[in-house]
Design a protein around this motif. Structure first.
Motif, PDB file in Angstrom:
ATOM      1  N   ARG B 138      34.293  21.113  44.358  1.00 31.82           N
ATOM      2  CA  ARG B 138      34.684  21.794  45.585  1.00 31.82           C
ATOM      3  C   ARG B 138      35.245  23.164  45.242  1.00 31.82           C
ATOM      4  O   ARG B 138      35.954  23.327  44.251  1.00 31.82           O
ATOM      5  N   VAL B 139      34.954  24.108  46.107  1.00 28.97           N
ATOM      6  CA  VAL B 139      35.351  25.484  45.863  1.00 28.97           C
ATOM      7  C   VAL B 139      36.876  25.611  45.748  1.00 28.97           C
ATOM      8  O   VAL B 139      37.388  26.406  44.969  1.00 28.97           O
ATOM      9  N   GLY B 140      37.586  24.778  46.506  1.00 25.90           N
ATOM     10  CA  GLY B 140      39.045  24.832  46.485  1.00 25.90           C
ATOM     11  C   GLY B 140      39.652  24.627  45.110  1.00 25.90           C
ATOM     12  O   GLY B 140      40.764  25.075  44.831  1.00 25.90           O
ATOM     13  N   SER B 141      38.908  23.953  44.226  1.00 30.60           N
ATOM     14  CA  SER B 141      39.481  23.649  42.920  1.00 30.60           C
ATOM     15  C   SER B 141      39.213  24.751  41.899  1.00 30.60           C
ATOM     16  O   SER B 141      39.671  24.673  40.761  1.00 30.60           O
ATOM     17  N   LEU B 142      38.482  25.794  42.297  1.00 31.64           N
ATOM     18  CA  LEU B 142      38.158  26.857  41.340  1.00 31.64           C
ATOM     19  C   LEU B 142      39.264  27.899  41.276  1.00 31.64           C
ATOM     20  O   LEU B 142      39.985  28.111  42.233  1.00 31.64           O
ATOM     21  N   PRO B 143      39.391  28.592  40.131  1.00 30.50           N
ATOM     22  CA  PRO B 143      40.351  29.697  40.059  1.00 30.50           C
ATOM     23  C   PRO B 143      39.916  30.845  40.972  1.00 30.50           C
ATOM     24  O   PRO B 143      38.718  31.009  41.237  1.00 30.50           O
ATOM     25  N   LEU B 144      40.894  31.626  41.429  1.00 34.45           N
ATOM     26  CA  LEU B 144      40.630  32.666  42.423  1.00 34.45           C
ATOM     27  C   LEU B 144      39.556  33.654  41.975  1.00 34.45           C
ATOM     28  O   LEU B 144      38.693  34.048  42.754  1.00 34.45           O
ATOM     29  N   GLY B 145      39.607  34.026  40.698  1.00 32.49           N
ATOM     30  CA  GLY B 145      38.632  34.979  40.193  1.00 32.49           C
ATOM     31  C   GLY B 145      37.209  34.475  40.366  1.00 32.49           C
ATOM     32  O   GLY B 145      36.312  35.206  40.786  1.00 32.49           O
ATOM     33  N   TRP B 146      37.018  33.202  40.054  1.00 30.06           N
ATOM     34  CA  TRP B 146      35.713  32.562  40.236  1.00 30.06           C
ATOM     35  C   TRP B 146      35.291  32.586  41.689  1.00 30.06           C
ATOM     36  O   TRP B 146      34.152  32.885  42.028  1.00 30.06           O
ATOM     37  N   LYS B 147      36.224  32.238  42.549  1.00 25.43           N
ATOM     38  CA  LYS B 147      35.920  32.184  43.979  1.00 25.43           C
ATOM     39  C   LYS B 147      35.435  33.542  44.468  1.00 25.43           C
ATOM     40  O   LYS B 147      34.487  33.637  45.240  1.00 25.43           O
ATOM     41  N   GLN B 148      36.126  34.598  44.002  1.00 26.30           N
ATOM     42  CA  GLN B 148      35.767  35.925  44.486  1.00 26.30           C
ATOM     43  C   GLN B 148      34.388  36.340  44.023  1.00 26.30           C
ATOM     44  O   GLN B 148      33.607  36.904  44.786  1.00 26.30           O
ATOM     45  N   LYS B 149      34.089  36.018  42.757  1.00 26.46           N
ATOM     46  CA  LYS B 149      32.748  36.340  42.257  1.00 26.46           C
ATOM     47  C   LYS B 149      31.700  35.586  43.063  1.00 26.46           C
ATOM     48  O   LYS B 149      30.656  36.133  43.429  1.00 26.46           O
ATOM     49  N   LEU B 150      32.023  34.330  43.325  1.00 24.57           N
ATOM     50  CA  LEU B 150      31.103  33.484  44.076  1.00 24.57           C
ATOM     51  C   LEU B 150      30.906  34.025  45.489  1.00 24.57           C
ATOM     52  O   LEU B 150      29.781  34.137  45.985  1.00 24.57           O
ATOM     53  N   ALA B 151      32.033  34.397  46.132  1.00 18.75           N
ATOM     54  CA  ALA B 151      31.959  34.908  47.497  1.00 18.75           C
ATOM     55  C   ALA B 151      31.128  36.182  47.542  1.00 18.75           C
ATOM     56  O   ALA B 151      30.346  36.404  48.471  1.00 18.75           O
ATOM     57  N   PHE B 152      31.273  37.007  46.527  1.00 17.61           N
ATOM     58  CA  PHE B 152      30.488  38.235  46.466  1.00 17.61           C
ATOM     59  C   PHE B 152      28.999  37.897  46.371  1.00 17.61           C
ATOM     60  O   PHE B 152      28.181  38.434  47.112  1.00 17.61           O
ATOM     61  N   SER B 153      28.682  36.961  45.480  1.00 18.52           N
ATOM     62  CA  SER B 153      27.278  36.576  45.322  1.00 18.52           C
ATOM     63  C   SER B 153      26.723  35.983  46.606  1.00 18.52           C
ATOM     64  O   SER B 153      25.565  36.231  46.969  1.00 18.52           O
TER      65      SER B 153
END
Lengths: 368, 248
Positions: B138-153
């Motif tokens: 689940r996305v909630g368990s990822l570190p913020l940096g990862w989430k942001q890269k993912l959101a950008f993609s």
């Protein structure tokens, strides 16, 4: 259509992965209906009563014996004057007094008619109601037995007096009531929370920037709750019918139609709430204070509207739940058709349109 | 750094104004952004940059003035605009309770990508960001940096012409920020226009051109190099402070 399917799927993920919303959705209706159901239809056992027998003849004695023989009542004591009734009740030892009039047997013989009075302590209305019903059936039973063995039929008139609380709710009040509360809760509160959650998280903005139209977003968010609300309505009606013996005298189809109408009313209220609140907390408070309490207090579910002060009675008219409760009771208990509840149906429809209109207006204001 | 920019104007703004009652949040701003450009949109809190951006992405109607995004008018053709742009907001814009894969599928879906395209994109993303096993978490368990890269993609899934980033790197460390900007450069090199708002002045240095908004007005607009020359300072931070001070 494909976009819509994806959207609804995502919404179901949200619901099924959140234990709290799952509990509210499915635990609550069952818990509530069982609680209300068993609290209200609670069978009485060994209730202490007193007898005031002015007649002291064969007939009254036979009835007393019959009552004694039932497992429901326990004759605590015999009193000999009406003044003692009050003090017995105040002591709280007994729940009811059975009063046989003077010359009970003689009247039954000569006038073919005699009176038994049942006086109950109605501070606990449900118990009082049940006691009355049980005594009535025992006496009815006795009367029927008697009538089969003799030529001229007699009738024992039962007078009931509910002390301390004149107006009693029907046993069948709770199924329509719980259904209304649950549909309101699930539809209005859950949708308003789920919409504001997206606002709070910032995902709402992402959705609005996407090619999805705002109304598509809203319908996508609301649709799962329509579906779940319908399931809940079915569960509640079936539990009422099969477990608590709630009659279903009217058309099931009509009931389904009216329920869906009310679900839509509640959903549009939920949407309206979500347009004025920016956080889940606000949405929750607004739903609880603005919806749940009025639904429980002003809809006639718990407190009879007719015994409210006039301003409250007038206020109750703007509560959608009030109209839905009337509709459900009319269909289930009276078995009426649409023509009898057309007024209530139109009121709900009108309210829905007003809520949707206001939501659109609020939404537009934000956009401008 | 400048070679990815073409002369084609993908955003053209003229006298764009937004009024809330008596208050004018955006006071007739005009600027343009070229294709493939990384355009920094700066301003203090309350300067009106979020309001201006909301008009450009079609979720707020301008009170007056014109804005053309990806060749479409934001007022009359907002549907077309929305199809041509990607958006990532300052609040992390994915669903915490959905897995990485489910998020990609969902956002691909609302942009009308076919199942096949989504599959292909997902595979590409896993490869590019080296997601590997985490696609099922689940996305909630990822570190913020990862989430942001993912959101950008994810905001690039439908291959938009322009992507709007609203303070995309809030709350992460400088190294992760640097990594994020690597992604931005890669995308700009492909010809995607990047419109980015930020609080971090070191990030402003990474942009091709920067505009600085103060009180609803664009006070400065040029390359970071020229701006520093114009204000005779060494860093964008000082440019920013100088501008804000002058206004007061």
């Amino acid at each position: 259509m494909k976009r819509f399917k994806g959207f609804v799927k995502k919404e179901f993920y949200h619901i099924f992965r959140d234990k709290r919303s799952l509990f509210i959705l499915f635990g609550m209706p069952i818990a509530q209906i069982l609680l209300f159901g068993f609290a209200i239809t609670n069978e009485i056992n060994n209730v202490d009563i007193a007898i005031l027998d002015y007649a002291k003849d064969a007939e009254s004695e036979k009835i007393i014996q019959k009552i004694k023989a039932s497992k429901y009542f326990n004759i605590e004591n015999q009193i000999d004057n009406e003044k003692a009734i009050e003090s017995e009740f105040k002591n709280g030892k007994i729940k009811a007094v059975l009063l046989f009039e003077r010359d009970f047997a003689k009247k039954l013989e000569n006038q073919k008619k005699a009176t038994v009075q049942v006086i109950t302590d109605a501070t606990e209305p449900n118990v009082a109601n049940t006691i009355t019903n049980y005594t009535q059936s025992i006496i009815q039973n006795y009367q029927n037995q008697k009538n089969t063995t003799q030529e001229q039929s007699v009738s024992i008139v039962m007078q009931t007096r509910m002390l301390y609380n004149a107006e009693l709710k029907s046993v069948f009040n709770f199924v329509p009531g719980v259904m209304t509360v649950i549909l309101m809760l699930v539809s209005a509160m859950m949708t308003s929370i789920s919409i504001t959650r997206e606002k709070e998280l910032g995902t709402m903005e992402v959705l609005l920037v996407s090619p999805l139209k705002p109304f598509q977003v809203i319908i996508g968010k609301v649709f799962p709750y329509v579906f779940l609300s319908i399931i809940n309505a079915v569960v509640i009606v079936s539990m009422g019918y099969f477990i608590f013996g709630m009659p279903m005298r009217g058309s099931l189809f009509l009931l389904a139609f009216e329920s869906i109408l009310f679900i839509i009313t509640a959903l549009s209220l939920g949407i309206l709430i979500s347009t004025v609140s920016n956080s889940q907390q606000t949405a929750m408070m607004l739903s609880l204070m603005g919806l749940m309490l009025p639904v429980i207090i002003l809809s006639g579910f718990i407190f009879p509207i007719s015994s409210m002060p006039l301003p409250m009675q007038i206020m109750s008219n703007i509560i959608p739940a009030k109209w839905f409760i009337i509709i459900v009771k009319s269909i289930m208990l009276k078995g009426v058709g649409i023509s009898y509840i057309i007024k209530e149906t139109l009121i709900l429809t009108l309210m829905t349109l007003i809520f949707i209109g206001l939501s659109i207006k609020n939404y537009k204001t934000r956009l401008e | 750094m400048v070679n990815h920019i073409s002369n084609e104007k993908v955003i053209e703004v003229e006298n764009l104004t937004k009024k809330f009652g008596d208050f004018t949040a955006v006071k007739g701003i005009s600027f343009h952004v070229n294709k493939g450009e990384i355009f920094g949109f700066l301003g203090a809190n309350g300067a009106g940059k979020t309001t201006a951006m909301k008009m450009l992405i079609g979720i707020s109607n301008p009170s007056s003035g014109n804005a053309n995004v990806a060749g479409f008018d934001v007022h009359t053709q907002s549907d077309e605009v929305k199809k041509s742009i990607g958006y990532m907001s300052q609040k992390f814009s994915m669903y915490d309770d959905l897995t990485v894969k489910e998020n990609i599928t969902f956002f691909g879906g609302i942009y009308g990508l076919s199942r096949k395209q989504i599959k292909k994109k997902t595979a590409e993303l896993i490869e590019e960001l080296q997601l590997g096993d985490i696609t099922k978490s689940r996305v909630g368990s990822l570190p913020l940096g990862w989430k942001q890269k993912l959101a950008f993609s994810v905001s690039l899934l439908h291959e938009p012409k322009i992507v709007f980033l609203d303070e995309p790197t809030g709350g992460v460390d400088p190294i992760t920020r640097r990594q994020f900007w690597e992604l931005i450069y890669t995308e700009a090199d492909k010809g995607t226009t990047i419109f980015v708002t930020t609080h971090y002045m070191d990030e402003a240095e990474y942009c091709d051109r920067v505009s600085i908004m103060v009180d609803g007005v664009i006070e400065a607009l040029d390359t970071p190099k020229n701006l520093k020359k114009q204000f005779d300072v060494d860093s964008m931070n000082e440019v920013f402070l100088k501008l804000a001070r002058n206004i007061e």
